[in-house]
Design an enzyme around this catalytic site. Structure first.
Site, PDB file in Angstrom:
ATOM      1  N   CYS A  59       0.820  -1.216   0.000  1.00 12.44           N
ATOM      2  CA  CYS A  59       0.000   0.000   0.000  1.00 12.44           C
ATOM      3  C   CYS A  59       0.850   1.262   0.000  1.00 12.44           C
ATOM      4  O   CYS A  59       0.543   2.235  -0.706  1.00 12.44           O
ATOM      5  CB  CYS A  59      -0.964  -0.011   1.176  1.00 12.44           C
ATOM      6  SG  CYS A  59      -0.181  -0.006   2.816  1.00 12.44           S
ATOM      7  N   VAL A  78       8.579   5.743   5.989  1.00 12.94           N
ATOM      8  CA  VAL A  78       7.862   5.457   7.228  1.00 12.94           C
ATOM      9  C   VAL A  78       7.990   3.968   7.517  1.00 12.94           C
ATOM     10  O   VAL A  78       8.004   3.149   6.610  1.00 12.94           O
ATOM     11  CB  VAL A  78       6.365   5.842   7.134  1.00 12.94           C
ATOM     12  CG1 VAL A  78       6.190   7.339   7.114  1.00 12.94           C
ATOM     13  CG2 VAL A  78       5.700   5.203   5.919  1.00 12.94           C
ATOM     14  N   ALA A  81       2.469   2.038   7.691  1.00 12.42           N
ATOM     15  CA  ALA A  81       1.576   2.927   6.950  1.00 12.42           C
ATOM     16  C   ALA A  81       0.902   3.951   7.867  1.00 12.42           C
ATOM     17  O   ALA A  81       0.717   5.113   7.483  1.00 12.42           O
ATOM     18  CB  ALA A  81       0.521   2.108   6.211  1.00 12.42           C
ATOM     19  N   ASN A 337      20.683  -5.051  19.292  1.00  7.94           N
ATOM     20  CA  ASN A 337      21.184  -6.405  19.520  1.00  7.94           C
ATOM     21  C   ASN A 337      20.222  -7.392  18.863  1.00  7.94           C
ATOM     22  O   ASN A 337      19.231  -7.799  19.454  1.00  7.94           O
ATOM     23  CB  ASN A 337      21.291  -6.673  21.022  1.00  7.94           C
ATOM     24  CG  ASN A 337      22.231  -5.712  21.714  1.00  7.94           C
ATOM     25  OD1 ASN A 337      23.441  -5.859  21.658  1.00  7.94           O
ATOM     26  ND2 ASN A 337      21.667  -4.689  22.352  1.00  7.94           N
ATOM     27  N   SER A 340      21.291 -13.050  19.587  1.00 13.03           N
ATOM     28  CA  SER A 340      21.457 -13.539  20.959  1.00 13.03           C
ATOM     29  C   SER A 340      21.279 -12.440  21.995  1.00 13.03           C
ATOM     30  O   SER A 340      22.031 -12.340  22.958  1.00 13.03           O
ATOM     31  CB  SER A 340      22.814 -14.231  21.147  1.00 13.03           C
ATOM     32  OG  SER A 340      23.898 -13.322  21.013  1.00 13.03           O
ATOM     33  N   GLU A 396      23.214 -17.177  33.332  1.00 10.54           N
ATOM     34  CA  GLU A 396      22.197 -16.321  32.735  1.00 10.54           C
ATOM     35  C   GLU A 396      21.560 -16.989  31.520  1.00 10.54           C
ATOM     36  O   GLU A 396      20.359 -16.837  31.264  1.00 10.54           O
ATOM     37  CB  GLU A 396      22.795 -14.974  32.336  1.00 10.54           C
ATOM     38  CG  GLU A 396      21.759 -13.999  31.793  1.00 10.54           C
ATOM     39  CD  GLU A 396      22.364 -12.660  31.431  1.00 10.54           C
ATOM     40  OE1 GLU A 396      21.646 -11.820  30.867  1.00 10.54           O
ATOM     41  OE2 GLU A 396      23.567 -12.447  31.712  1.00 10.54           O
ATOM     42  N   THR A 451      30.791 -16.156  18.009  1.00  8.65           N
ATOM     43  CA  THR A 451      31.528 -17.260  18.629  1.00  8.65           C
ATOM     44  C   THR A 451      31.837 -18.336  17.599  1.00  8.65           C
ATOM     45  O   THR A 451      32.951 -18.868  17.535  1.00  8.65           O
ATOM     46  CB  THR A 451      30.708 -17.861  19.783  1.00  8.65           C
ATOM     47  OG1 THR A 451      30.379 -16.828  20.722  1.00  8.65           O
ATOM     48  CG2 THR A 451      31.485 -18.951  20.493  1.00  8.65           C
TER      49      THR A 451
END
Length: 632
Positions: A59, A78, A81, A337, A340, A396, A451
């Protein structure tokens, strides 16, 4: 009584019709696109007179093409839309001058006119993107428009418009256009005019509304209680890593949290969506230029694979994280990021549980939608068979992997977690299998692509040649390595290989070149310039993690912040110094998360030092009405 069957969509690219202005409208039935004619993403780019109009045949592409061919001007890029509704000007292509735009809310007393833009909000039929059409004819009881990417059937003979919508005119002259879809909503229309009568006011936002505030809930004896569920695998891993139920390491800060106003949240949502689109354009730009691609310091043998990944899997990115400075000084992005990214569980689960436990009912949770948005992102990519999560043994990564596993399984997919590489082996066909003998075909990883690439750099030239030829080596005499999984052509990896490009900080100078003086971007260069040196700058390795190897210099070239790490041998970029706001002695960074390329939630990271690292705390973030802020 039989009704006429719904017309079948015309093949992608077929001429549907020609309305006022003599600009053709084409079918955007992507399911019927001919891959021989359109072999890659570049083939979908639409240009007129060397100007990029958009993607065939969406569009926005038609709206920009119609305006250029009929009026000689275009609107700016943009991300979605519906963002056209907030534009203030268009650019005359012939001389670069700007003409004013005004937006009129549906129901305004200034009626739309032929040639203006009709804008739908996001949601329902136009989920995520919204929609735009060109108004072709205006009547008291109906309005006609021409558009692409809604109904892909050829217009009936003699018809000069795409659709006709009913209109209601109120007693005070308000013009209300009825949307033909019950689950969608028309925002209004955008006209090229200097007359602002009945237009949406161009209100300057009070910059103080972008300031975050630090608040505190009463302890009431709750701080020492465990408010996470140890029977839930992601929460159990989080408890073990943090040494208890907490978001911050300082016990004196356990009851503190931050609030952000709705205006700031909406701006971050817009920034996330717009910047994602900008990073994607910069990725395309870099992949087309070998000289630029060299600046990413990626092995040239991988370039064809990265380009192929981009062409084939452009829309298969699951999630990423933007890092921002947000204050009355503006909203500025530091980086994206895409590969990962971490902290999803803190945003999407832990900060909400913190608020429930401490009875914090102020506003609402900034990450309340993240989990469901991740589920939706996984459902869109349509993984078949078993998806393996590959994680390292970092604490973590354990809870991060378990949290993503919950989202993957909620999406209806089968999922297994691989801990390290020790349990991997080979089957009789030379394919990698897990410890149960299940072939590894699809992977989501917590390991960074870099890595695996470091492992490739350490291999001999013969390994690189095998990779160039897409040749799979049977190594059944030795255990599979990381590159034997992630760089096998028959293994589908998330995030895709192309995310190496937008995650690499070499993308930031390219963005600064493509979008000079953009309000969300910081000036960033491959070499230190006089302007950067005079005003202060940050030196960052093009590949880095956890805030390592960053140096901050002020306008006197004095070092005011530094971190060490394993990336000191990498090329650097130089980014304009834009300090994080300091609240109660804490440097506060806002992170937003994307899911399938759109905003999905937000959180904060704080530190006593000016550089946010993996050890920085993540207190809860709540979204409140602007009037509840001290400056509101």
């Amino acid at each position: 009584m039989k009704t006429d069957p719904k017309p079948q969509p015309a093949k992608f690219g077929s001429l549907l019709g020609v309305g006022p202005g003599e600009v053709p409208v084409y079918s955007s039935d992507y399911a019927s696109a001919d891959k021989a004619e359109l072999p890659n993403r570049q083939a979908y780019h639409s240009y007129v007179d060397g100007l990029f109009m958009g993607y065939k045949w969406q569009c926005v592409e038609f709206a920009r093409r119609w305006l250029y061919l009929s009026k000689g001007y275009v609107f700016d890029d943009v991300p979605m839309a519906y963002d056209i509704f907030r534009l203030h000007s268009v650019r005359v292509v012939a001389d670069g001058t700007r003409l004013p735009l005004r937006s009129f809310r549906n129901g305004a007393r200034r009626w739309p006119e032929p040639g203006c833009l009709l804008i739908w909000d996001e949601g329902g039929e136009f989920d995520i993107t919204g929609h735009v059409a060109i108004v072709s004819e205006v009547f008291k009881d109906r309005i006609r428009c021409i558009e692409q990417n809604v109904e892909n059937s050829v217009w009936p003979e003699g018809q000069t418009y795409s659709r006709e919508l009913r209109v209601t005119v109120t007693q005070d002259g308000g013009y209300w256009i009825d949307c033909s879809y019950s689950d969608a909503q028309i925002l209004g229309w955008v006209m090229q005019t200097a007359d602002d009568a009945f237009a949406e006011p161009l209100v300057e936002v009070d910059p103080r509304l972008f300031n975050l505030e630090l608040r505190e809930v009463p302890d009431d004896g709750r701080a020492d209680a465990c408010w996470l569920d140890a029977s839930n695998p992601p929460e159990a891993a989080y408890l073990e890593m943090m040494g208890g139920a907490k978001l911050v390491r300082d016990d004196g800060d356990r009851t503190k949290y931050f609030v952000m106003g709705e205006t700031a949240k909406k701006e971050l949502r817009r920034a996330t969506n717009e910047l994602h689109a900008m990073f994607m354009r910069a990725t395309q730009y870099a992949l087309q230029d070998d000289d630029l691609l060299r600046k990413f310091n990626l092995p040239p043998v991988l370039w064809p694979r990265i380009r192929q990944s981009w062409e084939n899997r452009r829309n298969q990115m699951i999630t990423g994280r933007f890092d921002f400075a947000v204050s009355e000084q503006g909203v500025k992005a530091y980086e994206y990021n895409c590969d990962s990214a971490a902290c999803h569980m803190e945003c999407g689960l832990v900060q909400g549980k913190w608020a429930d436990h401490f009875g914090c009912t102020v506003g609402h949770d900034a990450g309340e939608d993240l989990f469901e948005d991740l589920v939706g992102a996984w459902q869109k990519v349509g993984v078949k068979g078993t998806l393996h999560i590959m994680r390292d043994r970092d604490p973590e990564e354990i809870y991060h992997a378990r949290y993503m596993k919950a989202a993957i399984e909620a999406a209806g997919l089968s999922c297994k977690v691989i801990r390290g590489l020790s349990g991997l082996g080979w089957d009789d066909q030379g394919c990698v299998v897990d410890e149960d003998g299940v072939r590894i075909d699809t992977v989501w990883k917590t390991w960074a692509w870099e890595t695996a690439i470091d492992q490739l750099r350490a291999e001999c030239d013969a390994e690189a040649e095998n990779l160039r030829l897409h040749k799979t080596i049977d190594r059944r005499a030795t255990a599979p390595r990381l590159i034997d999984v992630l760089l096998r052509p028959d293994v589908m990896v998330y995030e895709p290989l192309w995310t190496l490009i937008p995650s690499n900080k070499a993308i930031l100078p390219i963005l600064a070149m493509l979008y000079p003086n953009h309000p969300y971007l910081l000036d960033t260069q491959f070499a230190l310039t006089g302007d950067l040196a005079r005003n202060g700058y940050v030196a960052k390795p093009i590949v880095g993690r956890c805030g390592h190897n960053i140096c901050i210099y002020d306008h006197n070239n004095d070092l005011i912040g530094e971190t060490v790490g394993q990336f000191d041998d990498r090329d650097q970029i130089y980014q304009q110094l834009f300090r994080l706001p300091v609240i109660d002695g804490l440097h506060v960074q806002v992170s937003t998360f994307s899911a399938a390329g759109t905003y999905a939630g937000a959180g904060v990271r704080v530190d006593r030092s000016p550089i946010i690292t993996t050890l920085s705390d993540l207190p809860a973030l709540r979204i409140v009405e602007d009037k509840e802020l001290a400056g509101g």
